[in-house]
Design a protein around this motif. Structure first.
Motif, PDB file in Angstrom:
ATOM      1  N   ALA A 198       0.832  -1.204   0.000  1.00 37.73           N
ATOM      2  CA  ALA A 198       0.000   0.000   0.000  1.00 37.73           C
ATOM      3  C   ALA A 198       0.867   1.255   0.000  1.00 37.73           C
ATOM      4  O   ALA A 198       0.592   2.221  -0.727  1.00 37.73           O
ATOM      5  N   LEU A 199       1.917   1.258   0.814  1.00 39.37           N
ATOM      6  CA  LEU A 199       2.796   2.424   0.891  1.00 39.37           C
ATOM      7  C   LEU A 199       3.513   2.653  -0.436  1.00 39.37           C
ATOM      8  O   LEU A 199       3.575   3.780  -0.934  1.00 39.37           O
ATOM      9  N   VAL A 200       4.054   1.584  -1.026  1.00 38.30           N
ATOM     10  CA  VAL A 200       4.752   1.715  -2.310  1.00 38.30           C
ATOM     11  C   VAL A 200       3.779   2.181  -3.396  1.00 38.30           C
ATOM     12  O   VAL A 200       4.102   3.062  -4.197  1.00 38.30           O
ATOM     13  N   GLN A 201       2.573   1.589  -3.409  1.00 44.08           N
ATOM     14  CA  GLN A 201       1.598   1.955  -4.429  1.00 44.08           C
ATOM     15  C   GLN A 201       1.217   3.432  -4.359  1.00 44.08           C
ATOM     16  O   GLN A 201       1.139   4.117  -5.372  1.00 44.08           O
ATOM     17  N   TRP A 202       0.982   3.957  -3.143  1.00 45.30           N
ATOM     18  CA  TRP A 202       0.557   5.355  -3.072  1.00 45.30           C
ATOM     19  C   TRP A 202       1.728   6.318  -3.060  1.00 45.30           C
ATOM     20  O   TRP A 202       1.555   7.510  -3.343  1.00 45.30           O
ATOM     21  N   TRP A 203       2.928   5.827  -2.769  1.00 40.22           N
ATOM     22  CA  TRP A 203       4.132   6.604  -3.082  1.00 40.22           C
ATOM     23  C   TRP A 203       4.198   6.783  -4.593  1.00 40.22           C
ATOM     24  O   TRP A 203       4.477   7.878  -5.087  1.00 40.22           O
ATOM     25  N   TYR A 204       3.895   5.720  -5.323  1.00 44.05           N
ATOM     26  CA  TYR A 204       3.828   5.801  -6.781  1.00 44.05           C
ATOM     27  C   TYR A 204       2.602   6.593  -7.239  1.00 44.05           C
ATOM     28  O   TYR A 204       2.697   7.507  -8.058  1.00 44.05           O
ATOM     29  N   GLY A 205       1.409   6.209  -6.716  1.00 51.11           N
ATOM     30  CA  GLY A 205       0.162   6.781  -7.220  1.00 51.11           C
ATOM     31  C   GLY A 205       0.104   8.284  -7.058  1.00 51.11           C
ATOM     32  O   GLY A 205      -0.274   9.005  -7.988  1.00 51.11           O
ATOM     33  N   HIS A 206       0.490   8.771  -5.886  1.00 54.31           N
ATOM     34  CA  HIS A 206       0.474  10.219  -5.667  1.00 54.31           C
ATOM     35  C   HIS A 206       1.498  10.906  -6.567  1.00 54.31           C
ATOM     36  O   HIS A 206       1.217  11.971  -7.138  1.00 54.31           O
ATOM     37  N   ASN A 207       2.671  10.309  -6.690  1.00 49.05           N
ATOM     38  CA  ASN A 207       3.734  10.961  -7.454  1.00 49.05           C
ATOM     39  C   ASN A 207       3.622  10.731  -8.956  1.00 49.05           C
ATOM     40  O   ASN A 207       4.263  11.436  -9.737  1.00 49.05           O
ATOM     41  N   ALA A 208       2.806   9.756  -9.366  1.00 47.74           N
ATOM     42  CA  ALA A 208       2.467   9.666 -10.783  1.00 47.74           C
ATOM     43  C   ALA A 208       1.638  10.886 -11.158  1.00 47.74           C
ATOM     44  O   ALA A 208       1.795  11.476 -12.241  1.00 47.74           O
ATOM     45  N   VAL A 209       0.733  11.286 -10.254  1.00 48.08           N
ATOM     46  CA  VAL A 209      -0.016  12.532 -10.453  1.00 48.08           C
ATOM     47  C   VAL A 209       0.946  13.717 -10.442  1.00 48.08           C
ATOM     48  O   VAL A 209       0.829  14.644 -11.241  1.00 48.08           O
ATOM     49  N   ALA A 210       1.907  13.678  -9.546  1.00 49.74           N
ATOM     50  CA  ALA A 210       2.845  14.795  -9.405  1.00 49.74           C
ATOM     51  C   ALA A 210       3.782  14.916 -10.597  1.00 49.74           C
ATOM     52  O   ALA A 210       3.978  16.006 -11.141  1.00 49.74           O
ATOM     53  N   PHE A 211       4.371  13.800 -11.012  1.00 45.56           N
ATOM     54  CA  PHE A 211       5.451  13.874 -12.002  1.00 45.56           C
ATOM     55  C   PHE A 211       5.047  13.413 -13.402  1.00 45.56           C
ATOM     56  O   PHE A 211       5.877  13.394 -14.306  1.00 45.56           O
ATOM     57  N   PHE A 212       3.797  13.041 -13.575  1.00 53.06           N
ATOM     58  CA  PHE A 212       3.315  12.766 -14.939  1.00 53.06           C
ATOM     59  C   PHE A 212       2.204  13.740 -15.322  1.00 53.06           C
ATOM     60  O   PHE A 212       2.156  14.218 -16.452  1.00 53.06           O
ATOM     61  N   LEU A 213       1.337  14.054 -14.364  1.00 47.25           N
ATOM     62  CA  LEU A 213       0.230  14.955 -14.651  1.00 47.25           C
ATOM     63  C   LEU A 213       0.516  16.400 -14.248  1.00 47.25           C
ATOM     64  O   LEU A 213      -0.259  17.289 -14.589  1.00 47.25           O
ATOM     65  N   THR A 214       1.598  16.623 -13.526  1.00 44.67           N
ATOM     66  CA  THR A 214       1.856  17.986 -13.030  1.00 44.67           C
ATOM     67  C   THR A 214       3.163  18.576 -13.542  1.00 44.67           C
ATOM     68  O   THR A 214       3.152  19.574 -14.260  1.00 44.67           O
TER      69      THR A 214
END
Length: 705
Positions: A198-214
């Motif tokens: 869960a931690l790895v996934q939302w480290w990824y999920g939040h930062n996919a928004v940050a570094f792909f969508l932002t």
């Protein structure tokens, strides 16, 4: 000073732009279908390939990686050449990037409706496609860094900084989150389990928004907004603070997606703290963008391109303010698992990503075709359709969210839940989902207006595939005394990339390593929790394949109204054998973590065959194919082997007993169904799914006895 002549490559930009528009329309059309399914179950079309659980990840992947991804490549390839005064490093790499990305998207379009999924949010694609994504992303990175190195411009403009950060961070995020062991060609199990997963996934999920969508879009903003407004960026120094603070702070914020869950408290607190700090650099970027328009606001009234960009930046500002607010525990308690998250995500996606993409396309296409935009009137029509679409989409979802939360937590004066049946909430918010779908329709109609306008624009001009340009050769840097420190860094792309990598790695290292070190911590261990039986493991894989996690959570938070409705709150030790975790992020249906033993086998059978026969008014689609299709009994030994490799304590040699074990458990379920007048066969998928559902939450009940 020698002037060198060269040509910009517009052809690859053209193809990326076409892909952006085509995939965008497809992704949004699938999204409209999914939105309709939430109030009209018949919109699932009676097919296993078009249920909400199967097409929701198709929608998110099509919009994020196909629409936004292609827009990023189009904008980066167009702007980078002009900012660096050179053609891209390699035409061959550019085309490998272009066609490789389209093949990846096509593979997603094929595999996700077929049920091949890892179930991880924004990372659902299975391992062969994950490898392809990594390879194509590296191709893009080599092409980008190579272009920077052979530049004719001494200093790297701010947009280039954001492109570099996006490349480095997405590569790290994708590779770490994709660690898995394959079972077969299209099935794998996450290398992480439970809380760690869960931690790895939302480290990824939040930062996919940050570094792909932002971050790549901030780079595009820093290039295309000044171009469209014919104004320099407002503040160079603000852009420096914005960049370094943003990339350093963003990477820490992922745990705020897991507040009140079984994640350790220190990780939740860390995610919240850094999320709050993110407001400053995020709004710094918004302010830098909006103040760039000083002296050009009269143009905004007439120019649809600037209208799109202004609303995009405003939507960005709203989203990056709302995100930190949602990381506050008091606010998160209201919003999590409700439609608030849906509204929040779509303000960012439709407003920030969508509108900036539209503005970029409206500016870029006439430039490459050497003509004027066919119709400003149509572009303005598109703007208002899109704006109204966002309003009709987001506002009903906020109303829906507060309705959900208030109904979920309501108690009678006698201390009994006012609405114990989750379905009562579902029925109450159906009008809001209808309005949401209407908003999506308006937005999609606007996209088709844009398609027509851009086609007519292209037909009126003549495309320039290789645009002539000239610039002085890059001179060797000569020290002229004391120089501003950041200007020195901007001349050293390799050094700059290393610094960027260090900045984004610090947060990940500090968050992930302590979590991995406590994997076997005795404090979280529950002796009663045992590995899944082979049949339950197969049922879990069916649950994953059908996308059930998209609607049902498996995480009961320590709130009275949740424990009254679902049972004892969830413990970290209950998930130690879950590869991957299935906590979910949205409750379209009730939480299932304690559903085991709550209903007889026949209830689950009838519920999957016809949900409305058990829950009148349910919007869940029927799953008749689960009664007809057989699960892969032959593949079970391989699954057990992989699970053992991941640390699940199956005994050596258990593979020899797996099939007999599964058959024995299946026979018991078949006999239970027969007692209630239902005939089925032990090999049916429904039998395995029932085995899994009846197991959920029962280990902790044993521990309590």
């Amino acid at each position: 000073m020698e002037i060198e002549k060269f040509h910009y490559d517009n052809k690859v930009v053209k193809y990326f732009a076409i892909a952006t528009v085509v995939w965008g329309a497809i992704g949004m059309l699938v999204g409209l279908l999914a939105a309709t399914q939430l109030f009209a179950p018949e919109a699932n079309l009676g097919s296993e390939y078009t249920t909400f659980g199967r097409i929701r990840p198709l929608h998110t992947n099509a919009v994020i990686f196909a629409f936004v991804g292609n827009a990023i490549f189009a904008g980066v390839y167009y702007s980078m050449q002009r900012l660096l005064k050179t053609r891209m490093f390699s035409d061959t790499l550019s085309w490998i990037n272009m066609w490789g990305w389209q093949l990846i998207i096509l593979s997603a379009v094929i595999t996700l409706p077929m049920g091949f999924t890892s179930s991880k949010e924004y990372a659902e694609l299975e391992w062969p496609i994950d490898i392809a994504i990594a390879l194509i992303w590296v191709v893009f990175g080599i092409n980008m860094i190579g272009t920077i190195i052979k530049r004719r411009e001494k200093h790297m403009y701010v947009a280039i900084w954001f492109y570099i950060a996006s490349f480095v961070t997405v590569a790290v995020l994708h590779i770490v989150n994709s660690f898995a062991i394959p079972v077969d060609f299209m099935k794998s199990y996450s290398a992480f389990a439970g809380v760690q997963d869960a931690l790895v996934q939302w480290w990824y999920g939040h930062n996919a928004v940050a570094f792909f969508l932002t971050t790549p879009y901030l780079g595009l903003m820093y290039y295309f907004l000044p171009k469209a407004a014919n104004r320099p960026i407002y503040s160079y120094k603000l852009s420096i603070v914005h960049f370094w603070a943003l990339i350093f702070l963003y990477i820490w914020a992922g745990p705020h997606h897991l507040l009140y869950t079984s994640l350790p408290e220190w990780a939740q607190a860390l995610g919240t703290a850094f999320s709050i700090m993110l407001i400053a650099p995020s709004w710094g970027g918004m302010v830098n963008g909006l103040l760039t328009l000083r002296g050009a606001w009269d143009k905004v009234k007439e120019d649809p391109i600037l209208k799109f960009m202004v609303v995009a930046i405003t939507a960005y500002g709203m989203a990056v303010f709302e995100g930190p607010m949602l990381s506050l525990k008091s606010v998160n308690a209201i919003a999590h698992y409700t439609d608030w998250i849906v509204a929040h995500v779509h303000i960012g996606a439709l407003g920030w990503n969508g509108f900036l993409t539209f503005g970029m396309l409206y500016w870029m296409i006439p430039q490459m075709w050497k003509t004027k935009l066919f119709s400003r009137k149509l572009a303005n029509t598109h703007f208002w359709l899109g704006t109204l679409g966002i309003i009709f989409y987001a506002l009903p979802m906020y109303v829906s969210a507060f309705t959900q939360w208030l109904m979920w937590k309501e108690f009678t004066p006698d201390g009994i839940l006012q609405y114990p049946n989750f379905l009562s909430t579902t029925l109450q918010i159906i009008p809001m989902h209808m309005l949401r779908a209407f908003g999506g329709l308006l937005y999609l109609v606007g996209v088709f207006v844009m398609v027509y306008n851009l086609i007519k624009t292209a037909k009126a001009g003549k495309f320039v595939a290789n645009e002539a340009a000239e610039a002085p050769a890059l001179e060797k840097a000569v020290s002229k005394g004391k120089e501003y420190w950041h200007r020195v860094w901007e001349r050293k792309p390799v050094f700059f990339t290393i610094l960027t990598t260090v900045a984004i790695l610090i947060g990940g290292i500090f968050e992930l390593i302590p979590s991995f070190m406590m994997k076997d911590n005795e404090a979280t261990k529950i002796e009663a929790v045992k590995p899944y039986t082979p049949l339950e493991l197969e049922g879990r894989d069916i649950y994953i394949s059908e996308g059930c996690v998209g609607c049902h959570s498996q995480m009961i938070r320590p709130f009275r109204y949740e424990t009254e409705r679902y049972g004892e709150y969830s413990k970290a030790g209950e998930y130690v054998y879950d590869h991957p975790f299935l906590w979910g992020s949205k409750r379209t249906g009730p939480d299932l973590h304690r559903v085991g033993g709550k209903y007889p086998d026949s209830w689950h059978f009838n519920h999957m065959y016809d949900p409305r026969s058990m829950s009148p008014g349910s919007t869940m689609p029927p799953y008749p194919w689960l009664l007809q299709q057989a699960y892969d009994l032959e593949g079970l030994p391989d699954k057990i082997t992989v699970m053992r490799q991941l640390g699940v304590p199956y005994e050596e040699g258990f593979e020899e007993e797996v099939q007999a074990n599964a058959k024995e458990q299946a026979e018991k379920i078949v006999k239970s169904l027969e007692a209630d007048g239902i005939e089925t066969v032990p090999e049916a998928k429904i039998v395995a799914l029932i085995a899994y559902l009846q197991r959920l939450g029962t280990d902790i009940k044993v521990a309590e006895k």
